[in-house]
Motif scaffolding. Structure first.
Motif, PDB file in Angstrom:
ATOM      1  N   ALA A 333       4.865   7.300   9.637  1.00  0.00           N
ATOM      2  CA  ALA A 333       5.580   6.211   8.969  1.00  0.00           C
ATOM      3  C   ALA A 333       4.633   5.523   7.997  1.00  0.00           C
ATOM      4  N   GLN A 335       4.325   2.158   5.548  1.00  0.00           N
ATOM      5  CA  GLN A 335       4.848   0.861   5.140  1.00  0.00           C
ATOM      6  C   GLN A 335       4.130   0.458   3.855  1.00  0.00           C
ATOM      7  N   GLN A 337       3.522  -2.129   0.832  1.00  0.00           N
ATOM      8  CA  GLN A 337       3.663  -3.550   0.509  1.00  0.00           C
ATOM      9  C   GLN A 337       3.339  -3.767  -0.966  1.00  0.00           C
ATOM     10  N   CYS A 355      12.679   7.657   1.834  1.00  0.00           N
ATOM     11  CA  CYS A 355      12.660   6.191   1.880  1.00  0.00           C
ATOM     12  C   CYS A 355      13.897   5.703   2.636  1.00  0.00           C
ATOM     13  N   ARG A 357      14.125   2.239   3.472  1.00  0.00           N
ATOM     14  CA  ARG A 357      14.323   0.829   3.142  1.00  0.00           C
ATOM     15  C   ARG A 357      13.436   0.461   1.960  1.00  0.00           C
ATOM     16  N   HIS A 395       9.834   1.231   3.224  1.00  0.00           N
ATOM     17  CA  HIS A 395       9.527   1.852   4.522  1.00  0.00           C
ATOM     18  C   HIS A 395       9.882   3.328   4.395  1.00  0.00           C
ATOM     19  N   TYR A 397       9.307   7.543   5.734  1.00  0.00           N
ATOM     20  CA  TYR A 397       8.881   8.511   6.747  1.00  0.00           C
ATOM     21  C   TYR A 397       8.415   9.782   6.044  1.00  0.00           C
TER      22      TYR A 397
END
Length: 402
Positions: A333, A335, A337, A355, A357, A395, A397
């Motif tokens: 995963a 993340q 920012q 993707c 989110r 977010h 994967y």
């Protein structure tokens, strides 16, 4: 191909799918949407992704692209180790209704079964085909919210206790004595007995379990799931599977590894699934599809194990990695920012990203043209890309090879 490309991925419509999760993920709306069960990302002949790249947005199947330049796409080690074949299949699952009780073969069983059915001239699309390919199918399932699954056999003493509680004292006494010999043998004898029952016997036993479950449903999840499964399959003994299989609830970001031979059924929820590139599944019930009880008994592992809920661990590039024994795949995963872009490296291994989110843009050192990655969009990063950079807030994967 030294550039990242967008993927167009097939969507599989099964009756157990959801009318909301995948449509929302890919931006579809309307009143006539059919249940969407799976998005497949990969190079499986049954449903292959298409690669979109270049100024003209030309499309080519991922299988064909790999065949044209296997080392450039897969990477040298992957090409040699997996004979020029993408070794994994990446999926999004939307489980609106329970899937079948099933297990997947190990590598030896898959090769033997595939060769045997070819020799018998059973067509690949034949309903009674058990082995559409010659590969094993370990997998990891990672929850995207609340996800319920049955996986692996409960400790035998626990099963005996539940049989007594749910009105099967005679069965508990008959099979409970086998525990002294060996738990796997006891489980096998019990499961073989259940799966070969006549339909009338199955219906009677399911009804008995439901009567007991009704008095327990307010305090036991097991009872609730027995009742749900029995409503859908009143004459299928696998409706009582929660009495002998582990009932597992995964929260968002939690995962479980499913080894070859491990009996399981996904019950409810949305998830990311990553597996060896195979479609071999032998079913035991809770399905209108073909059930080959004798063949299933040959491949199921009756050695129970404690269920280990997997949580990702930070890797060296800030991605969080789910560790499994599989050689064909690795799930992680990412993340991203806005104030802290993600920098990744292919390490000479192909990767697929989706993707779930947010929004981001991906660039590489060789090609500064950005690929935009928004909710529901996926990309392939060929092995020869090397370094890539993701900016935005998203977010994601990622599927690759360990």
């Amino acid at each position: 191909m030294k550039r990242i490309a967008t993927l167009k991925n097939p969507i599989l419509n099964y009756r157990w799918g959801s009318k909301t999760f995948i449509p929302k993920l890919i931006g579809l709306s309307g009143s006539r949407i059919q249940p969407m069960a799976e998005i497949w990302m990969g190079a499986h002949p049954k449903a292959c992704s298409r690669v979109v790249s270049g100024p003209g947005k030309k499309e080519i199947s991922l299988i064909e692209l790999i065949q044209k330049a296997p080392q450039r796409i897969l990477g040298k080690e992957v090409q040699e180790g997996f004979v020029g074949r993408l070794p994994f299949l990446f999926k999004i699952l939307a489980v609106g209704q329970p899937l079948s009780i099933q297990a997947h073969p190990n590598q030896k069983q898959a090769r033997q079964g595939y060769a045997r059915e070819n020799k018998l001239k059973i067509g690949l699309e034949d309903r009674e085909r058990n082995y559409p390919d010659d590969h094993h199918k370990p997998e990891i399932i990672c929850s995207l919210g609340s996800f319920w699954t049955l996986i692996g056999f409960r400790p035998w003493s626990e099963t005996i206790g539940l049989l007594k509680k749910y009105g099967f004292k005679k069965l508990a006494k008959e099979f409970g004595s086998e525990h002294s010999r060996s738990e796997p043998r006891a489980r096998r004898s019990f499961f073989k007995y259940l799966i070969h029952l006549e339909k009338e016997q199955q219906r009677a036993l399911v009804h008995k379990a439901v009567v007991q479950a009704a008095s327990l449903k307010d305090r036991e999840r097991t009872a609730q799931w027995v009742m749900k499964l029995a409503r859908m399959y009143p004459d299928d003994i696998m409706a009582v599977a929660p009495l002998f299989l582990n009932l597992v609830h995964l929260k968002a970001g939690e995962a479980v590894y499913v080894a070859p031979g491990e009996l399981h059924a996904y019950l409810k929820g949305n998830a990311v699934e990553l597996m060896a590139n195979s479609d071999n599944s032998l079913r035991g019930g809770l399905t209108p599809k073909h059930v080959d009880a004798s063949e299933l008994l040959k491949i199921v592992s009756f050695a129970g194990r404690p269920i280990q809920v997997l949580r990702p661990k930070a890797g060296k590039t800030r991605e969080k990695i789910y560790s499994t024994p599989a050689e064909e795949f690795q799930l992680s995963a990412i993340q991203v920012q806005s104030e802290r872009p993600f920098v990744g490296y292919t390490e000479n291994r192909v990767a697929l990203l989706i993707c779930l989110r947010g929004d981001a843009r991906i660039t590489t050192g060789a090609n500064r043209t950005a690929i935009f990655l928004s909710r529901g969009r996926a990309v392939v990063i060929p092995a020869e890309v090397g370094r890539y950079r993701i900016q935005g807030r998203a977010h994601i994967y990622k599927a690759t090879i360990p």
